[in-house]
Scaffold this motif. Structure first.
Motif, PDB file in Angstrom:
ATOM      1  N   VAL A 178       1.045  10.173  -4.869  1.00 56.36           N
ATOM      2  CA  VAL A 178       0.726  10.455  -3.590  1.00 56.36           C
ATOM      3  C   VAL A 178       1.934  10.567  -2.897  1.00 56.36           C
ATOM      4  CG1 VAL A 178      -0.424   9.472  -1.620  1.00 56.36           C
ATOM      5  CG2 VAL A 178      -1.548   9.145  -3.516  1.00 56.36           C
ATOM      6  N   ALA A 179       2.371  11.731  -1.933  1.00 60.82           N
ATOM      7  CA  ALA A 179       3.460  11.814  -1.281  1.00 60.82           C
ATOM      8  C   ALA A 179       3.457  10.830  -0.392  1.00 60.82           C
ATOM      9  CB  ALA A 179       3.089  13.151  -0.489  1.00 60.82           C
ATOM     10  N   LEU A 180       4.856  10.214   0.098  1.00 59.03           N
ATOM     11  CA  LEU A 180       4.985   9.469   0.956  1.00 59.03           C
ATOM     12  C   LEU A 180       4.413   9.229   2.355  1.00 59.03           C
ATOM     13  CD1 LEU A 180       6.507   6.561   1.611  1.00 59.03           C
ATOM     14  CD2 LEU A 180       8.424   7.895   2.552  1.00 59.03           C
ATOM     15  N   GLU A 181       4.156  10.452   2.783  1.00 59.63           N
ATOM     16  CA  GLU A 181       3.635  10.583   4.199  1.00 59.63           C
ATOM     17  C   GLU A 181       1.994  10.280   4.199  1.00 59.63           C
ATOM     18  OE1 GLU A 181       4.671  14.814   2.644  1.00 59.63           O
ATOM     19  OE2 GLU A 181       5.485  12.980   2.901  1.00 59.63           O
ATOM     20  N   ASP A 182       1.394  10.540   2.969  1.00 61.98           N
ATOM     21  CA  ASP A 182       0.010  10.315   2.542  1.00 61.98           C
ATOM     22  C   ASP A 182      -0.344   8.884   2.334  1.00 61.98           C
ATOM     23  OD1 ASP A 182      -0.362  12.917   3.346  1.00 61.98           O
ATOM     24  OD2 ASP A 182      -0.139  13.581   1.336  1.00 61.98           O
ATOM     25  N   PHE A 183       0.585   7.895   2.497  1.00 68.03           N
ATOM     26  CA  PHE A 183       0.550   6.563   2.099  1.00 68.03           C
ATOM     27  C   PHE A 183      -0.929   5.880   2.340  1.00 68.03           C
ATOM     28  CE2 PHE A 183       1.891   6.337   6.549  1.00 68.03           C
ATOM     29  CZ  PHE A 183       1.120   5.013   6.933  1.00 68.03           C
ATOM     30  N   ALA A 184      -1.646   6.176   3.389  1.00 66.89           N
ATOM     31  CA  ALA A 184      -2.861   5.656   3.675  1.00 66.89           C
ATOM     32  C   ALA A 184      -3.726   5.870   2.585  1.00 66.89           C
ATOM     33  CB  ALA A 184      -3.436   6.070   5.109  1.00 66.89           C
ATOM     34  N   ASP A 185      -3.748   7.233   1.990  1.00 66.23           N
ATOM     35  CA  ASP A 185      -4.570   7.515   0.847  1.00 66.23           C
ATOM     36  C   ASP A 185      -4.186   6.712  -0.560  1.00 66.23           C
ATOM     37  OD1 ASP A 185      -6.712   9.133  -0.167  1.00 66.23           O
ATOM     38  OD2 ASP A 185      -4.891  10.228  -1.329  1.00 66.23           O
ATOM     39  N   LEU A 219       3.465   6.108  -5.052  1.00 60.06           N
ATOM     40  CA  LEU A 219       3.928   7.031  -4.062  1.00 60.06           C
ATOM     41  C   LEU A 219       5.270   7.657  -4.608  1.00 60.06           C
ATOM     42  CD1 LEU A 219       3.776   4.376  -0.963  1.00 60.06           C
ATOM     43  CD2 LEU A 219       2.114   6.247  -1.572  1.00 60.06           C
ATOM     44  N   GLU A 220       5.499   9.137  -4.298  1.00 59.12           N
ATOM     45  CA  GLU A 220       6.545   9.797  -4.429  1.00 59.12           C
ATOM     46  C   GLU A 220       7.194  10.273  -3.190  1.00 59.12           C
ATOM     47  OE1 GLU A 220       4.797  13.269  -6.233  1.00 59.12           O
ATOM     48  OE2 GLU A 220       5.383  12.389  -8.441  1.00 59.12           O
ATOM     49  N   LEU A 221       8.613   9.619  -3.375  1.00 58.58           N
ATOM     50  CA  LEU A 221       9.454   9.951  -2.244  1.00 58.58           C
ATOM     51  C   LEU A 221      10.368  11.206  -2.265  1.00 58.58           C
ATOM     52  CD1 LEU A 221       8.938   6.658  -2.382  1.00 58.58           C
ATOM     53  CD2 LEU A 221      10.387   6.491  -0.583  1.00 58.58           C
ATOM     54  N   ALA A 222      10.509  11.592  -3.639  1.00 63.02           N
ATOM     55  CA  ALA A 222      11.240  12.820  -3.683  1.00 63.02           C
ATOM     56  C   ALA A 222      11.053  13.483  -5.136  1.00 63.02           C
ATOM     57  CB  ALA A 222      12.780  12.444  -3.848  1.00 63.02           C
ATOM     58  N   LYS A 223      11.300  14.735  -5.156  1.00 64.72           N
ATOM     59  CA  LYS A 223      11.045  15.349  -6.517  1.00 64.72           C
ATOM     60  C   LYS A 223      12.455  15.470  -7.376  1.00 64.72           C
ATOM     61  CE  LYS A 223       6.759  16.270  -5.839  1.00 64.72           C
ATOM     62  NZ  LYS A 223       5.543  15.884  -6.706  1.00 64.72           N
ATOM     63  N   GLU A 236      18.915   7.472  -4.528  1.00 62.75           N
ATOM     64  CA  GLU A 236      17.699   8.088  -3.727  1.00 62.75           C
ATOM     65  C   GLU A 236      16.489   7.689  -4.605  1.00 62.75           C
ATOM     66  OE1 GLU A 236      16.180  12.840  -3.492  1.00 62.75           O
ATOM     67  OE2 GLU A 236      17.402  12.182  -5.294  1.00 62.75           O
ATOM     68  N   SER A 237      15.547   7.142  -3.708  1.00 66.60           N
ATOM     69  CA  SER A 237      14.300   6.816  -4.171  1.00 66.60           C
ATOM     70  C   SER A 237      13.309   7.945  -4.710  1.00 66.60           C
ATOM     71  CB  SER A 237      13.411   6.127  -3.351  1.00 66.60           C
ATOM     72  OG  SER A 237      13.888   4.775  -2.967  1.00 66.60           O
ATOM     73  N   LEU A 238      13.033   7.744  -5.981  1.00 70.00           N
ATOM     74  CA  LEU A 238      11.850   8.899  -6.457  1.00 70.00           C
ATOM     75  C   LEU A 238      10.626   8.550  -6.525  1.00 70.00           C
ATOM     76  CD1 LEU A 238      14.168   9.534  -9.630  1.00 70.00           C
ATOM     77  CD2 LEU A 238      14.064  10.976  -7.702  1.00 70.00           C
ATOM     78  N   ALA A 239      10.146   7.272  -6.848  1.00 70.68           N
ATOM     79  CA  ALA A 239       8.798   6.836  -6.609  1.00 70.68           C
ATOM     80  C   ALA A 239       8.714   5.277  -6.744  1.00 70.68           C
ATOM     81  CB  ALA A 239       8.070   7.233  -7.974  1.00 70.68           C
ATOM     82  N   VAL A 240       7.575   4.865  -6.011  1.00 69.59           N
ATOM     83  CA  VAL A 240       7.267   3.633  -5.824  1.00 69.59           C
ATOM     84  C   VAL A 240       5.796   3.347  -6.454  1.00 69.59           C
ATOM     85  CG1 VAL A 240       7.023   1.628  -4.194  1.00 69.59           C
ATOM     86  CG2 VAL A 240       8.944   2.962  -3.961  1.00 69.59           C
ATOM     87  N   GLY A 241       5.405   2.428  -7.052  1.00 64.33           N
ATOM     88  CA  GLY A 241       4.326   2.060  -7.654  1.00 64.33           C
ATOM     89  C   GLY A 241       3.585   1.122  -6.623  1.00 64.33           C
TER      90      GLY A 241
END
Length: 348
Positions: free
Chosen positions: A324-331, A344-348, A32-37
């Motif tokens: 930043v939440a995944l859905e807010d990737f543009a920000d 980018l945070e994909l899960a908590k 499960e992906s947690l975060a991506v830099g």
């Protein structure tokens, strides 16, 4: 599942897409992906400067700086459900070349390697991914908040390993190190220099924001002036900007027997007036070494994990200036003046 994708070769095609679950053939462990830099490489791929989709796919999932948690693992593996893991970015070429055959895919000789989120393999900016157990490294549970910094730390872990190997060519007693660039890679390079007991000087252009304080709290010295103007003559230089004028500065203003490691990738086509004769003369008479380094293999991931585990975790968390939440990737891709590392945070 949700995934952040681009169409390689199509500028500004960044999108949140719905992709199938990862195929079981991709690997025995499910993560499960947690975060991506996010980093400059991702931005360049979005600009269509490079990037290659996996065979049979029209899109490439972005994300090579990663952190995940194991959801499924074979009972005979050294990895268990719930483990914190980071996937290796580069995978060996299929031949394999002599370097890849001994696990040093970062030194691939034929260029046929693949890289998650960059070249021929989907990246980690998706809700779940699979890999073989030998394609990940486990992290201490205490690094859950900052483990996404592991991949950029591997770059400088390799840099320092190579510096120290080169230093063994003769007497080696470095005392002063300089790092150019106070982005994530530069700050992590400085961290590893401080951990080695060196007097570390970090050079960047900004005079405000978080960078000067991060350097000071590391116990290093921050400079907003150029390397020549500072008067610092470092035994070791780790160049992290790729700015051509800075590259020339560090090659011409270091200590006798100096070692200059280049980690920044320059834009092609920049022209500078350079006295090549003088550059060569100084390098020869001073026994200088200048070398480049890129990517990392398993031992660098392990060294980086050890470096992060022994670092001040509060200091490390300050490198991540925005989550930043995944859905807010543009920000997340909209750069701000005070950004150091955006995640980018994909899960908590």
């Amino acid at each position: 599942m949700r995934a952040l994708t681009v169409r390689p070769g199509v500028k500004d095609s960044l999108a949140l897409s719905d992709l199938p679950e990862p195929a079981t053939g991709d690997g025995a462990i499910l993560v499960e992906s947690l975060a991506v830099g996010l980093c400059g490489t991702d931005i360049e791929i979005v600009r269509a400067e490079y990037g290659e989709a996996p065979p049979g796919s029209d899109v490439l999932v972005l994300g090579h700086e990663n952190l995940g948690r194991v959801l499924e693992a074979p009972t005979d593996a050294d990895i268990a459900t719930g483990d914190l893991v980071v996937g290796f970015v580069r995978r060996p070429d299929p031949v394999p070349c002599p370097a890849c055959a001994v696990g040093e895919w970062d030194m691939c000789r034929n260029g046929r390697y693949t890289e998650h989120g960059i070249k021929g393999l989907h990246g980690f900016a998706r809700e779940r991914w699979r890999a073989q157990p030998d394609a990940v490294v486990t992290l201490d549970a205490g690094l859950a908040e900052v483990g996404v910094l592991l991949e950029p730390t591997t770059i400088v872990a390799k840099a320092w390993e190579q510096i120290e190997r080169i230093g063994q060519r003769a007497y080696f007693g470095p005392k002063v190190a300089a790092v150019t660039g106070a982005g994530p890679v530069g700050l992590l390079a400085a961290l590893l220099g401080v951990q080695r007991g060196l007097e570390v000087h970090v050079f960047d252009r900004v005079t405000d924001g978080p960078k000067p304080g991060l350097v000071a709290d590391l116990g290093a010295h921050y400079h907003a002036e150029s390397v020549p103007d500072s008067g610092v003559r470092a035994d070791i230089v780790v160049e992290c900007t790729g700015v051509p004028s800075v590259v020339v500065d560090v090659m011409t203003h270091n200590a006798t027997d100096g070692i200059v490691c280049l980690t920044g990738v320059s834009t092609i086509g920049a022209e500078l007036p350079v006295d090549i004769g003088g550059l060569n003369r100084n390098a020869v008479l001073d026994n200088d070494v200048v070398f480049g380094t890129v990517n990392a293999n398993r031992r660098h991931y392990q060294a980086a994990a050890a470096a992060l585990a022994s670092a001040d975790h509060v200091w490390l968390s300050r490198l991540i200036t925005r989550r930043v939440a995944l859905e807010d990737f543009a920000d997340g891709f909209a750069r701000r003046a005070d950004d150091v590392k955006v995640v980018l945070e994909l899960a908590k």
